[in-house]
Design a protein around this motif. Sequence first.
Motif, short mmCIF file in Angstrom:
data_model
loop_
_atom_site.label_atom_id
_atom_site.label_comp_id
_atom_site.label_asym_id
_atom_site.label_seq_id
_atom_site.Cartn_x
_atom_site.Cartn_y
_atom_site.Cartn_z
N VAL A 1 -0.06 -2.91 -6.99
CA VAL A 1 -0.75 -3.00 -5.70
C VAL A 1 -0.10 -2.10 -4.66
O VAL A 1 -0.80 -1.39 -3.91
CB VAL A 1 -0.81 -4.47 -5.22
CG1 VAL A 1 -1.30 -4.56 -3.79
CG2 VAL A 1 -1.69 -5.29 -6.15
N THR A 2 1.23 -2.09 -4.59
CA THR A 2 1.92 -1.32 -3.55
C THR A 2 1.61 0.18 -3.62
O THR A 2 1.19 0.77 -2.62
CB THR A 2 3.44 -1.57 -3.62
OG1 THR A 2 3.66 -2.98 -3.46
CG2 THR A 2 4.18 -0.80 -2.54
N PRO A 3 1.78 0.85 -4.77
CA PRO A 3 1.43 2.27 -4.79
C PRO A 3 -0.07 2.51 -4.61
O PRO A 3 -0.47 3.55 -4.09
CB PRO A 3 1.92 2.77 -6.14
CG PRO A 3 2.24 1.58 -6.94
CD PRO A 3 2.42 0.44 -6.02
N THR A 4 -0.89 1.55 -5.04
CA THR A 4 -2.33 1.70 -4.82
C THR A 4 -2.62 1.79 -3.33
O THR A 4 -3.40 2.65 -2.89
CB THR A 4 -3.10 0.52 -5.45
OG1 THR A 4 -2.87 0.51 -6.86
CG2 THR A 4 -4.59 0.63 -5.18
N ILE A 5 -1.99 0.94 -2.55
CA ILE A 5 -2.19 0.97 -1.09
C ILE A 5 -1.68 2.29 -0.51
O ILE A 5 -2.35 2.93 0.30
CB ILE A 5 -1.49 -0.23 -0.43
CG1 ILE A 5 -2.20 -1.53 -0.83
CG2 ILE A 5 -1.44 -0.07 1.08
CD1 ILE A 5 -1.45 -2.80 -0.46
N VAL A 6 -0.50 2.72 -0.95
CA VAL A 6 0.08 3.98 -0.45
C VAL A 6 -0.83 5.15 -0.78
O VAL A 6 -1.14 5.99 0.09
CB VAL A 6 1.50 4.19 -1.02
CG1 VAL A 6 2.01 5.59 -0.70
CG2 VAL A 6 2.44 3.13 -0.50
N PHE A 7 -1.28 5.24 -2.02
CA PHE A 7 -2.16 6.35 -2.42
C PHE A 7 -3.51 6.26 -1.71
O PHE A 7 -4.07 7.28 -1.32
CB PHE A 7 -2.35 6.39 -3.93
CG PHE A 7 -1.15 6.86 -4.70
CD1 PHE A 7 -0.41 7.96 -4.30
CD2 PHE A 7 -0.75 6.19 -5.85
CE1 PHE A 7 0.69 8.39 -5.01
CE2 PHE A 7 0.35 6.61 -6.58
CZ PHE A 7 1.07 7.72 -6.15
N LEU B 1 6.05 -9.51 -9.62
CA LEU B 1 6.63 -8.19 -9.35
C LEU B 1 5.83 -7.08 -10.03
O LEU B 1 5.67 -5.99 -9.47
CB LEU B 1 8.09 -8.15 -9.77
CG LEU B 1 9.03 -9.01 -8.93
CD1 LEU B 1 10.43 -9.03 -9.53
CD2 LEU B 1 9.07 -8.53 -7.49
N LEU B 2 5.34 -7.34 -11.25
CA LEU B 2 4.51 -6.36 -11.94
C LEU B 2 3.23 -6.08 -11.15
O LEU B 2 2.87 -4.91 -10.94
CB LEU B 2 4.16 -6.84 -13.35
CG LEU B 2 3.16 -5.98 -14.13
CD1 LEU B 2 3.73 -4.58 -14.38
CD2 LEU B 2 2.79 -6.65 -15.43
N ILE B 3 2.58 -7.13 -10.71
CA ILE B 3 1.35 -6.95 -9.91
C ILE B 3 1.68 -6.19 -8.62
O ILE B 3 0.95 -5.29 -8.21
CB ILE B 3 0.69 -8.31 -9.61
CG1 ILE B 3 0.27 -9.01 -10.91
CG2 ILE B 3 -0.49 -8.16 -8.66
CD1 ILE B 3 -0.69 -8.22 -11.77
N GLY B 4 2.82 -6.51 -8.02
CA GLY B 4 3.25 -5.80 -6.82
C GLY B 4 3.50 -4.32 -7.08
O GLY B 4 3.22 -3.47 -6.23
N SER B 5 4.00 -4.00 -8.28
CA SER B 5 4.26 -2.60 -8.62
C SER B 5 2.97 -1.83 -8.87
O SER B 5 2.98 -0.60 -8.95
CB SER B 5 5.19 -2.49 -9.83
OG SER B 5 4.52 -2.86 -11.01
#
Length: 179
Positions: free
Chosen positions: A146-152, A140-144
Motif C-alpha cells: 500500500v505505501t509505495p502504491t500511494i507514493v507512486f 507489514l506485507l500489506i503495508g509494503s
Amino acid sequence: ALGGLTLALTLSRGGTAAFFASLVFVIALKMWPGRNRASIAAVACLGILFLSLTALAAGTFPNRGPDRLFGGADAYNGGLGSRAALWHAALLLWHSNPILGIGPGNYELLVGKIIPGVRTHPNGYFFQVLAEQGVAGFVLLIGSIVTPTIVFARALPLRLAVAGLGVLAVLMLHQLVDG
C-alpha cells in the motif's frame, strides 16, 4: 520488458496472467491519465478478489470447485502438494500462533505434519507470510504494498511512477498463486 520476458520464461501460468493483467494496467495508466484513480482501484479490487478466492480455496479445502481452479484435490500431488492443500496447511499452521506465526522458514519444516511427505513452500507468498509471521507480518506485507502504491500514485504521470505501479501490480498478483 526484461522482467516481463523473464516472468514469461518461468512458464508460470500465474506469472503470465499477472504479467498480462499488469501490462493492461500500465497501458491504461498511460492512455487514460485522467482515469488513474479508477485504474489503480480496479487493480486493487482485482488483487482483493484473487486474494479472496485463494482464501476461499484454502479455507474450504477440500472443495471440488476451488480445488479444480487451483490445482486438484490430491493434497499430496506427487510430493509437491496442491496449491489449495498447501494454502490450507498454511492456515492451519497460522492458527497455531496467529499473532507472530510459526517463525521464518518453518513452513517447509512443519507442512509434512499436515500433508505427510510434502516439504515445500505454500505456493503463495501471502500464505507463507501469514503462517510464518502471523498477523503482525501480514499487516507489514500489506503495508509494503500500500505505501509505495500511494507514493507512486501521487507521482503520476511520471514514467517511473507508472513503471513502479506496474511492478507492484505484477508482483502482488503473481505472489497470490506462487512464491
